[in-house]
Structures are given as C-alpha cells and as structure tokens.
Design an enzyme around this catalytic site. Structure first.
Site, PDB file in Angstrom:
ATOM      1  N   CYS A 388     -38.299  23.463  -9.790  1.00 51.14           N
ATOM      2  CA  CYS A 388     -38.924  22.375  -9.301  1.00 51.14           C
ATOM      3  C   CYS A 388     -40.464  22.229  -9.288  1.00 51.14           C
ATOM      4  O   CYS A 388     -40.428  21.326  -9.486  1.00 51.14           O
ATOM      5  CB  CYS A 388     -38.066  22.967  -7.385  1.00 51.14           C
ATOM      6  SG  CYS A 388     -37.432  21.858  -6.075  1.00 51.14           S
ATOM      7  N   HIS A 514     -31.854  23.842  -8.673  1.00 46.21           N
ATOM      8  CA  HIS A 514     -32.488  25.569  -8.513  1.00 46.21           C
ATOM      9  C   HIS A 514     -31.445  25.913  -9.447  1.00 46.21           C
ATOM     10  O   HIS A 514     -30.161  26.521  -8.737  1.00 46.21           O
ATOM     11  CB  HIS A 514     -32.649  25.930  -7.546  1.00 46.21           C
ATOM     12  CG  HIS A 514     -34.220  25.935  -6.658  1.00 46.21           C
ATOM     13  ND1 HIS A 514     -34.773  26.113  -6.360  1.00 46.21           N
ATOM     14  CD2 HIS A 514     -34.485  24.357  -6.042  1.00 46.21           C
ATOM     15  CE1 HIS A 514     -35.942  25.773  -5.709  1.00 46.21           C
ATOM     16  NE2 HIS A 514     -35.713  24.511  -5.352  1.00 46.21           N
ATOM     17  N   GLU A 516     -31.077  28.871 -10.551  1.00 49.20           N
ATOM     18  CA  GLU A 516     -30.442  29.924 -10.261  1.00 49.20           C
ATOM     19  C   GLU A 516     -29.701  30.707  -9.675  1.00 49.20           C
ATOM     20  O   GLU A 516     -29.148  31.405  -9.151  1.00 49.20           O
ATOM     21  CB  GLU A 516     -32.509  31.436  -9.699  1.00 49.20           C
ATOM     22  CG  GLU A 516     -32.917  31.044  -8.624  1.00 49.20           C
ATOM     23  CD  GLU A 516     -33.608  28.974  -8.286  1.00 49.20           C
ATOM     24  OE1 GLU A 516     -33.373  28.051  -9.879  1.00 49.20           O
ATOM     25  OE2 GLU A 516     -34.392  28.979  -7.550  1.00 49.20           O
TER      26      GLU A 516
END
Ligand code: GLN
Length: 557
Positions: A388, A514, A516
């Site tokens: 990001c 993202h 993650e």
C-alpha cells in the site's frame, strides 16, 4: 420454560480482571476445535467503544485495522478468526457501540419507535441482541462465538452484559453459554497464585445477572486441581468448568492446549450437542511441527512508523509466520523505524537483513526514511515488498532516482508536486467524510502473463483486499515501463495499477492491496511465501559470496 430450538448455539466470551488476556485467541481456538470436529462456526466481535468502526482509529490506539472481503474496517481480532478458521468474516462480524447507537438513532429519526421514549433498555439492548443473533439466523452456522471487548465492570460494557442476560433467558442454557476469561496473578513474594480477583470478577458479573458457565484462567503457572476446585466453589461452577490457560510460546499452540484442557468437550456437553470423535487437528499439528523445527533463519526488516506497537502490523507479522513455515525457515523480524533511516545509515541499519518490507501507512511522517529503505533495497538487489503506502513509496523512489523526476511525490504528502506520480483516485475527489470512505475490500486484479506476480500466483485473475485513497498516476505509466518498472497487476476495468515490479532485480514487488489480510495457517499467502523464499535465496547467495571472498582473500595472502 420451554425454549424454541435455535438454529445456532451462541457462545459468549467475556473478560475479567484485566484486559489483553487473549479473548480473541481463546475464541479463535475454541472455534478451531469445534470446526475440527466438523461443525460450522463463526466468530464475531462486539466492541463497546463509540467509534462506528475502528477505521478512524490511530493504530496506536487499538493496533491494526483489519479489512474484510466486503470492505468493513474492523478490529484486528477478526484477523485471528480468519487465520485460525480459514473462512472469511464480514461487516456483520464486528459491531461497535457506535454502530448500535447509529442505527437506533436512525430508526428514531425515521419514527420507527412510534412515539416511545428511546432507552438503553430495551432499545439499545434489543439492537445488540438483534446483531448478536444475525449470523446465527442466517442458517449457515451451528455455533456463533461472540467475543465482547473490554472487561466486565466497565461502564461501556453494561448494555452488552444485559443483552447476554436477556438472551440466556430467551434461548435457554442449552443454546447459550458464557465463558469468562480471567487472570490468576502469581505473587512472587508469596510464591502463590491468587484467585481473589477472579472471584470478584465473577461476583460483579453475577450482580448484573449473569453466571458464567465456564471460567478460563490465564496463568503463568499450573493451576492444579486444588485451585480449580477452589475457583469452582467460589464462582459457582463445577471444577471441570475451570479451564487453565497457560502462557504459550505461540498463539497457534492455544487450540491444542484448550483441547488438552477439554474446553471443547465442556462446551459441547453444556450445549447438549451430540458427542463426536476427537477433533481432527492433523494439519494444524503439522503446521506447528514445522513452525517449531525450522531448517534455518531469515531476517526480514519491517519498515514502518508505528513499530513501537507491534499490533499495528499484526497481520503482516502473522503472514510472515505462515510463509516461514511454508518455507521451513524461521522468519526473524527486525522492526526499523522509518523516521530513523537516512542515506548515511541505511547500510548499517540493513546489515544482515535478507528482505525489506515497507509497511502501509498514512501521512508525511517517516516517508523519506521509507523511500531511502526502498532505494537501498533496489540498488543492492535485496528482496523487497512494499504494501500500500510501501508500494506508493516504491513508485516515488523510482521516479526520483531512476526517472530523475526531482521532487516526485504523492499528492497525499505534497499537494503541489511537479511530478504527482501517486495521486488521489477519481472516486475519492468528492469524499469529505473520513469513516468508511476509502477504497475498501476485495477487488479483482488482472496479472500480466510475463510477470513475477503471475509466476507467484500461477493464474491471471486474482482478488485482493484494499484500503487506500491514492493510486498510481497512469499519466506516468509509459515512462516507468520504459525505465524498467512494470505495472504487473491492474484492475481489469478501471486500469488502476495494483502491482508494480522492477526488472533486473531478483524480487522487487509493490502491491497497492494488502496481501497480509488473506494469509491463514491453512493457506499462507503466495506473495509472502515467495518473498520469504527470495530472502532465503538472497541469504544463501550472500553467504556463498562471502565465503568466496574469504577464500579469495586467503589465496591472495
Ligand atoms: N495513505 C495511502 C493511501 O491512502 C496508503 C494507505 C495504506 O497504506 N493503507 O492511499
């Protein structure tokens, strides 16, 4: 009283004595055990604060803001739920007092209450109960576990405790159960574990009309049967309803520890659910075995500005654990404050580092340090992942140092830059409110067939979760491409650049989304897996180089 047969069984997890005892992990662990017995389970979190969602909170307040597929900005515990269960959560899985009040006040303005005085009981509590039952009523789950944020006794928690009291009455004890997680402190001077705070916490709970069914005790030392009996006696529960929860070396140990303590059995018995065979935790145990027996170690730097609070980057840290395990290596995280990095000290700070991740974030603070870290990774061919804001900084770095666009920047930090290589998305230009207005949630992304990204994902179409307002400025796309920075992932209709990568570098990837958020124990995220593999290859490469240099030096002597 005859209770209607409920489509789902409701389990509430509350906390007592202290905060940060790990209600989220206990909830996720119990859910895992039930799931491993073949039941369908979901977990939801009710937070007693007045923000409508945690999206407007500074990460220093409550840690990372987790984003769901459907674009809800939620509490980081939802990340744990997804990582443990490997099923997505949604907006419905996180409710705050702010959200509850907002909908009650909207109903009042519409005139839905027909002239009645709107009060905490019954209107707020009815709204809470409605939300508590929502997922259970969908018919998709046999168990709905609800974690209540905060601690019993907090003024803010009262309406939630009252809602639980009412629900227990409505649904009956075979459909509704309360687990209370408390702390049993150890007094070193006395050499003793102390149960009094737990007794008081349960007493307080009882004053509000709720008798917990199971007490989970967080403790540094074993409780033993005597203490379990004592806690049971003072807190009105059977001694097998007192569950010991010892400090664990990894959060992923907790499901097995809870299985050993028979938490799942106790829950099933109390809810009168048919006994099944033991939970199938084979793959979980294999994961743990690999986690605890790594072949070697890689060192990854996380560059960010909230590093004082590790929870601010929770999902990134967990994704590294999953990816390390998939690669049979232990990933050691070196947290580096972006404000401390400059051109002079980068080599010292990143000495011995095998991969550099530049974290997401907002605003000006620490931005030059992030850009410097990226320059160092790019020039020294150290594996790099930018997430990001980290991806946006990679674009800025490339613009300044490769394209020589002096002062290139994002308009988030420099409104009037001559080279706005990152700029506000068109759809954001009219946005005035802060909460829930970013580009949020899952969007499709099309991968370039000849790219590193494509080779990592192994397919053309992917979907990833977003949380941002700014984007790559496509006016510069041609220049970047000509100089070796590719847009390897693009939104199929809008052309928004979602992934950039640098040619002539072993592993340099920036992602606007993202990854993650989507990494779980069962499915480690491919980008993190590949990043850790690249870091390991870099480690092997540099140690071979060092050996060769030593050897060469010895020969020269
Ligand atoms: N501040 C940047 C944006 O809004 C990046 C956001 C982030 O890193 N989550 O686009």
């Amino acid at each position: 009283m005859d209770h209607p047969s409920s489509p789902a069984k409701y389990i509430f997890v509350t906390g007592g004595v202290a905060s940060s005892l790990g209600k989220g992990i206990i909830s996720a662990s119990l859910a895992k055990l039930l799931q491993a017995r073949g039941y369908s389970v979901t977990i939801q979190k009710f937070d007693p604060y007045i923000n409508v969602d945690p999206g407007t909170l500074n990460p220093y307040e409550h840690g990372e803001c987790y984003v769901t597929e459907d674009g809800a900005e939620t509490d980081l515990d939802l990340g744990h739920y997804e990582r443990f269960l490997n099923i997505p959560t949604s907006q419905a899985n996180n409710v705050t007092t702010g959200r509850i009040y907002k909908s009650v006040i909207e109903k009042e303005r519409r005139g839905d209450y027909l002239g009645k005085t709107v009060q905490i009981i019954p209107h707020i509590t009815d709204e809470i109960k409605h939300r508590m039952k929502l997922l259970g009523e969908s018919g998709r789950y046999e168990f709905v576990i609800t974690e209540i944020g905060g601690t019993v006794g907090d003024i803010e928690s009262l309406p939630y405790i009252e809602a639980i009291r009412q629900l227990r009455l409505e649904l009956g004890s075979k459909n509704c159960l309360v687990i209370h997680l408390t702390l049993i402190p150890y007094l070193a001077a006395a050499g003793e574990l102390k149960t009094k705070p737990t007794q008081h916490s349960v007493k307080l709970f009882l004053e509000h009309g709720v008798q917990p069914d199971i007490i989970v005790c967080r403790t540094e030392h074993p409780l033993g049967n005597d203490l379990k009996r004592k806690i049971g006696l003072f807190c009105n529960v059977n001694e097998h309803s007192v569950i010991e929860s010892r400090d664990a070396s990894s959060i992923y140990d907790v499901p097995l520890m809870m299985e050993e303590e028979a938490l799942d059995k106790e829950v099933l018995e109390k809810l009168q659910m048919p006994g099944t065979t033991a939970p199938d935790l084979q793959s979980w145990k294999e994961f743990l075995h690999k986690l605890k027996n790594p072949g070697s170690t890689v060192k990854m730097a996380i560059v960010g500005k909230y590093i004082e609070l590790k929870d601010a980057y929770k999902s990134i840290a967990e994704a590294f654990i999953h990816a390390g395990t998939a690669n049979n290596v232990k990933v050691v995280l070196e947290w580096i404050h972006s404000e401390k990095i400059n051109a002079e000290n980068a080599a010292t700070l990143f000495n011995g580092i095998n991969g550099i991740l530049v974290a997401p974030g907002f605003g000006e603070r620490g931005i030059e340090g992030k850009i410097e870290a990226i320059r160092y990774a790019r020039e020294n061919k150290i594996p790099f992942l930018g997430i990001c804001l980290g991806m946006q900084c990679a674009v800025i770095e490339f613009a300044r140092n490769v394209l020589h666009l002096e002062g290139a920047h994002s308009t988030e930090m420099a409104k009037n830059t001559a080279y706005p290589v990152i700029h506000l998305q068109d759809t954001q230009k009219k946005v005035t409110q802060k909460g829930g207005t970013m580009r949020l949630g899952a969007y499709p992304c099309h991968l370039e067939p000849q790219s590193l990204a494509y080779s990592i994902y192994g397919r053309k179409e992917i979907s990833e979760r977003h949380r941002h307002r700014y984007e790559f400025n496509n006016e510069f796309l041609g220049q970047f491409k000509a100089a070796g920075m590719l847009a390897s992932g693009v939104h199929p209709e809008k052309g928004l650049v979602e992934i950039v990568e640098v040619k002539n570098h072993p592993w340099f990837v920036g992602v606007q989304f993202h990854p993650e958020y989507k990494s779980t124990v069962d499915c480690p995220h491919p980008l993190f897996v590949s990043f850790v593999k690249a870091a390991f290859d870099y480690l092997v490469g540099t140690s071979i180089e060092k050996k060769a240099q030593k050897h060469g030096a010895a020969e020269a002597v």
